[in-house]
Motif scaffolding. Structure first.
Motif, short mmCIF file in Angstrom:
data_model
loop_
_atom_site.label_atom_id
_atom_site.label_comp_id
_atom_site.label_asym_id
_atom_site.label_seq_id
_atom_site.Cartn_x
_atom_site.Cartn_y
_atom_site.Cartn_z
N ALA A 1 -0.81 -6.94 5.77
CA ALA A 1 -0.70 -6.57 4.18
C ALA A 1 -1.08 -4.90 4.24
N GLN A 2 -2.31 -4.92 4.87
CA GLN A 2 -2.77 -3.50 4.71
C GLN A 2 -3.65 -3.02 6.07
N ILE A 3 -3.64 -1.63 6.07
CA ILE A 3 -4.31 -1.12 7.47
C ILE A 3 -5.16 0.00 6.75
N SER A 4 -6.65 -0.01 7.04
CA SER A 4 -7.35 1.15 6.78
C SER A 4 -7.80 1.81 8.20
N LEU A 5 -8.45 3.03 7.97
CA LEU A 5 -8.59 3.58 9.08
C LEU A 5 -10.06 4.18 9.03
N GLU A 6 -10.96 4.09 9.99
CA GLU A 6 -12.22 4.79 10.18
C GLU A 6 -12.36 5.28 11.48
N VAL A 7 -11.93 6.63 11.62
CA VAL A 7 -11.85 7.52 12.87
C VAL A 7 -12.39 8.89 12.54
N GLN A 8 -11.87 9.71 13.26
CA GLN A 8 -12.31 11.08 13.05
C GLN A 8 -11.51 11.78 11.89
N PRO A 9 -12.19 12.66 11.23
CA PRO A 9 -11.58 13.34 10.02
C PRO A 9 -10.38 14.13 10.50
N MET A 10 -9.35 14.16 9.87
CA MET A 10 -8.21 14.72 10.10
C MET A 10 -7.84 15.88 9.23
N ALA A 11 -6.44 16.60 9.39
CA ALA A 11 -6.23 17.62 8.68
C ALA A 11 -5.15 16.79 7.70
N THR A 12 -4.93 17.76 6.37
CA THR A 12 -3.96 16.85 5.44
C THR A 12 -2.77 16.53 5.95
N GLU A 13 -2.16 17.50 6.81
CA GLU A 13 -0.95 17.30 7.26
C GLU A 13 -0.88 15.92 8.08
N LEU B 1 -0.45 3.96 6.19
CA LEU B 1 -1.68 3.80 6.18
C LEU B 1 -2.18 3.52 4.85
N HIS B 2 -3.18 2.65 4.58
CA HIS B 2 -3.57 2.32 3.15
C HIS B 2 -4.68 2.95 2.78
N ALA B 3 -5.72 3.19 3.65
CA ALA B 3 -7.27 3.60 3.28
C ALA B 3 -7.79 4.51 4.44
N VAL B 4 -8.54 5.46 4.13
CA VAL B 4 -9.19 6.16 4.86
C VAL B 4 -10.64 6.07 4.50
N LEU B 5 -11.51 5.77 5.64
CA LEU B 5 -13.09 5.56 5.33
C LEU B 5 -13.71 6.73 6.42
N VAL B 6 -14.36 7.62 5.55
CA VAL B 6 -15.14 8.79 6.23
C VAL B 6 -16.40 8.68 5.61
N TYR B 7 -17.33 8.30 6.34
CA TYR B 7 -18.88 8.46 5.76
C TYR B 7 -19.67 9.53 6.22
N GLN B 8 -20.33 10.18 5.26
CA GLN B 8 -20.90 11.47 5.31
C GLN B 8 -22.06 11.20 6.27
N TRP C 1 -7.49 -12.83 1.06
CA TRP C 1 -6.77 -12.47 2.08
C TRP C 1 -5.81 -11.01 1.97
N LYS C 2 -5.23 -11.23 0.78
CA LYS C 2 -4.24 -10.28 0.43
C LYS C 2 -4.20 -9.83 -0.72
N ASP C 3 -4.57 -8.61 -1.11
CA ASP C 3 -4.26 -8.06 -2.49
C ASP C 3 -3.47 -6.84 -2.61
N TRP C 4 -2.74 -6.66 -1.43
CA TRP C 4 -1.74 -5.42 -1.50
C TRP C 4 -0.41 -5.96 -0.69
N ASP C 5 0.60 -5.36 -0.76
CA ASP C 5 1.53 -5.64 0.02
C ASP C 5 2.35 -4.24 0.41
N PRO C 6 2.80 -4.15 1.64
CA PRO C 6 3.30 -2.85 2.27
C PRO C 6 4.59 -2.25 1.06
N HIS C 7 5.22 -3.18 0.42
CA HIS C 7 6.32 -2.96 -0.50
C HIS C 7 5.70 -2.07 -1.47
N LEU C 8 4.51 -2.14 -1.98
CA LEU C 8 4.09 -1.27 -2.89
C LEU C 8 3.62 0.09 -2.42
#
Ligand code: SF4
Length: 374
Positions: A152-164, A174-181, A362-369
């Motif tokens: 239902a959803q995939i989040s990413l915790e990896v290197q910071p990226m450019a807007t594009e 992609l649903h969510a981006v985690l970047v911890y300072q 387990w699921k609070d999001w659907d890719p159709h949204l």
């Protein structure tokens, strides 16, 4: 505010003088309000709030149940790579550590995801060291297209990226981006991040704004608790959150509470955080921001997680491995980023959540949204 305006944070020392000067009267004023300012947050994380822990915990619990119900979202980290071109002295994946490096290929990724999916997980958090040459935007775009139709959803915790680049990943689902300072204290940041792109404090600080500009639905902040004064670091994170809320008003936000854990290299936290500190911090965040998702990982021991859960936490990782391939591909090999403290199986975590009268979600999001507004 122009979208190009950078994050403005107050001077660390001046903010520290204000925070440590907060009194019990300031805490009582903060508790009496229905909407709380940064000044209130400062009072709630200050030492003056310590006698009010019980009342903070009760209010935090009430607010959380009002907004989220008695639910806990469950997610699993899926480590796709431990290759890293950075040097962070607290992390087992640091480039100078002599550990075997592994980047999951397509079929390994499918096996890991399939293992988690069969357990019931619908929310996967893809995690990687920061090595854009071997796990860059093309790699994650392919992973999203491969795994997207299965969860239902995939989040990413990896290197910071450019807007594009974030825009490309958003288009790939992609649903969510985690970047911890990690820490907002520049000298401390410099001393712990000595090589690689992560040494650039400002480009990391700006990353979540770029992700929000690209239309990412949820933006995740976090402080690596224990690197610097947790009260002040959290205050800076509160300023960062308010900035992002103005700039990325279509996005939702989450806050994580990674507390420094032993890792390869034997790093000890310079500013350790007690369990009572963690309780105060979680409650202060909830009172400051009733909408904020608060996430707790398996870094914390099982008994503490159970105590913290009703205070304001809304999402939990469970049955986690912090190794690439750690679920199904090569579960016996040690390549972990940090050691985890809640080693319970997923089944045991679910049973504990239910015992506390919470419903595992387990699921609070659907890719159709998933819509492309940008
Ligand atoms: S914290 Fe992240 S960037 Fe730093 S060494 Fe570890 S994996 Fe690499």
């Amino acid at each position: 505010m122009s979208i190009h305006e950078p994050v403005q944070l107050p001077d660390w020392q001046t903010a520290g003088l204000s925070l440590y000067a907060k009194t019990e009267a300031d805490v009582e004023r903060a508790l009496a309000r229905s909407q709380r300012s940064i000044e209130d947050f400062m009072a709630l994380v200050s030492p003056a709030a310590r006698p009010y822990l019980e009342v903070m915990a009760q209010r935090s619990h009430q607010l959380t149940v009002q907004r989220f119900g008695r639910t806990q979202q469950l997610f699993a980290p899926l480590y796709v790579s431990n290759a890293c071109a950075n040097e962070c002295d607290y992390c087992g994946f640091s480039m100078s550590n002599r550990v075997r490096r592994k980047v999951l290929n397509d079929s390994e990724l499918a096996r890991e995801a399939d293992f988690l999916k069969r357990q019931g997980f619908e929310h996967l958090l893809l995690v990687a060291g920061e090595a854009p040459r071997v796990a860059g935007v093309e790699y994650f775009e392919r992973a999203l297209r491969q795994l997207g139709p299965t969860v239902a959803q995939i989040s990413l915790e990896v290197q910071p990226m450019a807007t594009e680049e974030y825009r490309r990943l958003h288009r790939a689902g992609l649903h969510a981006v985690l970047v911890y300072q990690e820490t907002y204290h520049r000298p401390t940041y410099r001393s712990h991040h000595t090589r690689g792109n992560k040494a650039d404090y400002d480009q990391r600080l700006a990353a979540l704004g770029r992700a929000g500009d690209a239309g990412i639905h949820r933006l995740g902040l976090g402080v690596l608790l224990g690197l610097a004064d947790w009260r002040l670091d959290s205050l800076m994170a509160a300023y960062h959150l308010r900035y992002l809320e103005r700039r990325c008003w279509r996005s939702r936000f989450s806050m994580s509470f990674p507390r420094l854990r032993p890792a390869e290299g034997g790093f000890q936290a310079p500013h350790p955080l007690s369990d009572a500190d963690l309780v105060q911090l979680i409650c202060a965040w909830r009172l400051f921001s009733p909408e904020l998702e608060l996430s707790l990982s398996t870094r914390e021991p099982a008994s503490l997680r159970e105590h913290l859960l009703p205070l304001g936490v809304t999402s939990l990782s469970a049955g986690s491995s912090t190794r690439p391939g750690g679920y199904a591909v090569e579960p016996e090999i040690a390549l972990e980023q940090f050691s985890i403290d809640d080693n319970r199986s997923l089944k045991d975590v679910v049973a504990a959540v239910q015992r506390l009268d919470y419903q595992p979600v387990w699921k609070d999001w659907d890719p159709h949204l998933h819509v492309e507004l940008w």
